[in-house]
Design a protein around this motif. Sequence first.
Motif, mmCIF file in Angstrom:
data_model
loop_
_atom_site.group_PDB
_atom_site.id
_atom_site.type_symbol
_atom_site.label_atom_id
_atom_site.label_comp_id
_atom_site.label_asym_id
_atom_site.label_seq_id
_atom_site.Cartn_x
_atom_site.Cartn_y
_atom_site.Cartn_z
ATOM 1 N N LEU A 78 0.832 -1.201 0.000
ATOM 2 C CA LEU A 78 0.000 0.000 0.000
ATOM 3 C C LEU A 78 0.870 1.256 0.000
ATOM 4 N N VAL A 79 1.929 1.250 0.783
ATOM 5 C CA VAL A 79 2.839 2.395 0.823
ATOM 6 C C VAL A 79 3.436 2.653 -0.558
ATOM 7 N N LEU A 80 3.820 1.605 -1.257
ATOM 8 C CA LEU A 80 4.356 1.773 -2.607
ATOM 9 C C LEU A 80 3.332 2.414 -3.536
ATOM 10 N N GLU A 81 2.082 1.997 -3.426
ATOM 11 C CA GLU A 81 1.012 2.576 -4.253
ATOM 12 C C GLU A 81 0.724 4.022 -3.863
ATOM 13 N N ILE A 82 0.655 4.276 -2.558
ATOM 14 C CA ILE A 82 0.394 5.640 -2.078
ATOM 15 C C ILE A 82 1.450 6.595 -2.615
ATOM 16 N N ASN A 83 2.696 6.177 -2.586
ATOM 17 C CA ASN A 83 3.790 7.063 -2.978
ATOM 18 C C ASN A 83 3.833 7.348 -4.477
ATOM 19 N N LYS A 84 3.051 6.652 -5.264
ATOM 20 C CA LYS A 84 2.970 6.914 -6.702
ATOM 21 C C LYS A 84 2.047 8.095 -7.007
ATOM 22 N N GLY A 85 1.150 8.394 -6.088
ATOM 23 C CA GLY A 85 0.154 9.434 -6.325
ATOM 24 C C GLY A 85 0.623 10.818 -5.919
ATOM 25 N N VAL A 86 -0.275 11.774 -6.055
ATOM 26 C CA VAL A 86 0.036 13.168 -5.737
ATOM 27 C C VAL A 86 -0.615 13.643 -4.438
ATOM 28 N N ASN A 87 -1.481 12.809 -3.850
ATOM 29 C CA ASN A 87 -2.209 13.229 -2.653
ATOM 30 C C ASN A 87 -1.535 12.830 -1.350
ATOM 31 N N PHE A 88 -0.812 11.726 -1.374
ATOM 32 C CA PHE A 88 -0.229 11.186 -0.148
ATOM 33 C C PHE A 88 1.192 10.752 -0.385
ATOM 34 N N ARG A 89 1.954 10.787 0.690
ATOM 35 C CA ARG A 89 3.312 10.282 0.639
ATOM 36 C C ARG A 89 3.650 9.724 2.015
ATOM 37 N N VAL A 90 4.305 8.595 2.027
ATOM 38 C CA VAL A 90 4.822 8.037 3.267
ATOM 39 C C VAL A 90 6.318 8.298 3.255
ATOM 40 N N CYS A 91 6.770 9.020 4.260
ATOM 41 C CA CYS A 91 8.170 9.407 4.367
ATOM 42 C C CYS A 91 8.752 8.842 5.657
ATOM 43 N N SER A 92 10.061 8.833 5.718
ATOM 44 C CA SER A 92 10.698 8.330 6.932
ATOM 45 C C SER A 92 11.167 9.450 7.848
ATOM 46 N N ASN A 93 11.090 10.710 7.364
ATOM 47 C CA ASN A 93 11.501 11.832 8.219
ATOM 48 C C ASN A 93 10.793 13.120 7.790
ATOM 49 N N VAL A 94 10.866 14.118 8.645
ATOM 50 C CA VAL A 94 10.170 15.390 8.414
ATOM 51 C C VAL A 94 10.730 16.116 7.199
ATOM 52 N N GLU A 95 12.028 16.077 7.027
ATOM 53 C CA GLU A 95 12.650 16.787 5.909
ATOM 54 C C GLU A 95 12.116 16.293 4.565
ATOM 55 N N ASP A 96 12.030 14.977 4.407
ATOM 56 C CA ASP A 96 11.503 14.422 3.163
ATOM 57 C C ASP A 96 10.031 14.799 2.978
ATOM 58 N N ALA A 97 9.272 14.781 4.072
ATOM 59 C CA ALA A 97 7.854 15.152 4.011
ATOM 60 C C ALA A 97 7.687 16.599 3.581
ATOM 61 N N GLU A 98 8.471 17.489 4.178
ATOM 62 C CA GLU A 98 8.394 18.908 3.831
ATOM 63 C C GLU A 98 8.791 19.147 2.369
ATOM 64 N N THR A 99 9.844 18.480 1.935
ATOM 65 C CA THR A 99 10.300 18.636 0.544
ATOM 66 C C THR A 99 9.197 18.206 -0.419
ATOM 67 N N TRP A 100 8.558 17.076 -0.151
ATOM 68 C CA TRP A 100 7.497 16.607 -1.032
ATOM 69 C C TRP A 100 6.301 17.561 -1.024
ATOM 70 N N LEU A 101 5.907 18.018 0.144
ATOM 71 C CA LEU A 101 4.742 18.915 0.220
ATOM 72 C C LEU A 101 4.984 20.257 -0.459
ATOM 73 N N LEU A 102 6.216 20.710 -0.475
ATOM 74 C CA LEU A 102 6.529 22.016 -1.054
ATOM 75 C C LEU A 102 6.777 21.971 -2.559
ATOM 76 N N LYS A 103 6.682 20.798 -3.163
ATOM 77 C CA LYS A 103 6.839 20.679 -4.628
ATOM 78 C C LYS A 103 5.699 21.350 -5.332
#
Length: 103
Positions: A78-103
Amino acid sequence: MYDEIKIASEQDILDIVAICFENRISSIIIDGRCLSEEFYDLKTKMLGIALQKFINYNIRVAFIIDKDKAVSDRFKELVLEINKGVNFRVCSNVEDAETWLLK
């Protein structure tokens, strides 16, 4: 702190959506430690309910989930599928999450 605060129900998700909607927030980061164990058990459908609510209200969500937490193969798929989309991302740290959200 994470033991005290848990997102554990559909109502908890609706409360988050309401706060985002009322404050015109279109993206959030959710720390996986705040999710109850039911979210990691796909049989409960809690994660699916949450994802659908966020999609319905156009809220982008980055989940920070420790790789050790994603123990089941189905959850990893499910995580692999989620990460293919534009609505959700599963990250392992805050920095990666922030980078993805700010794209």
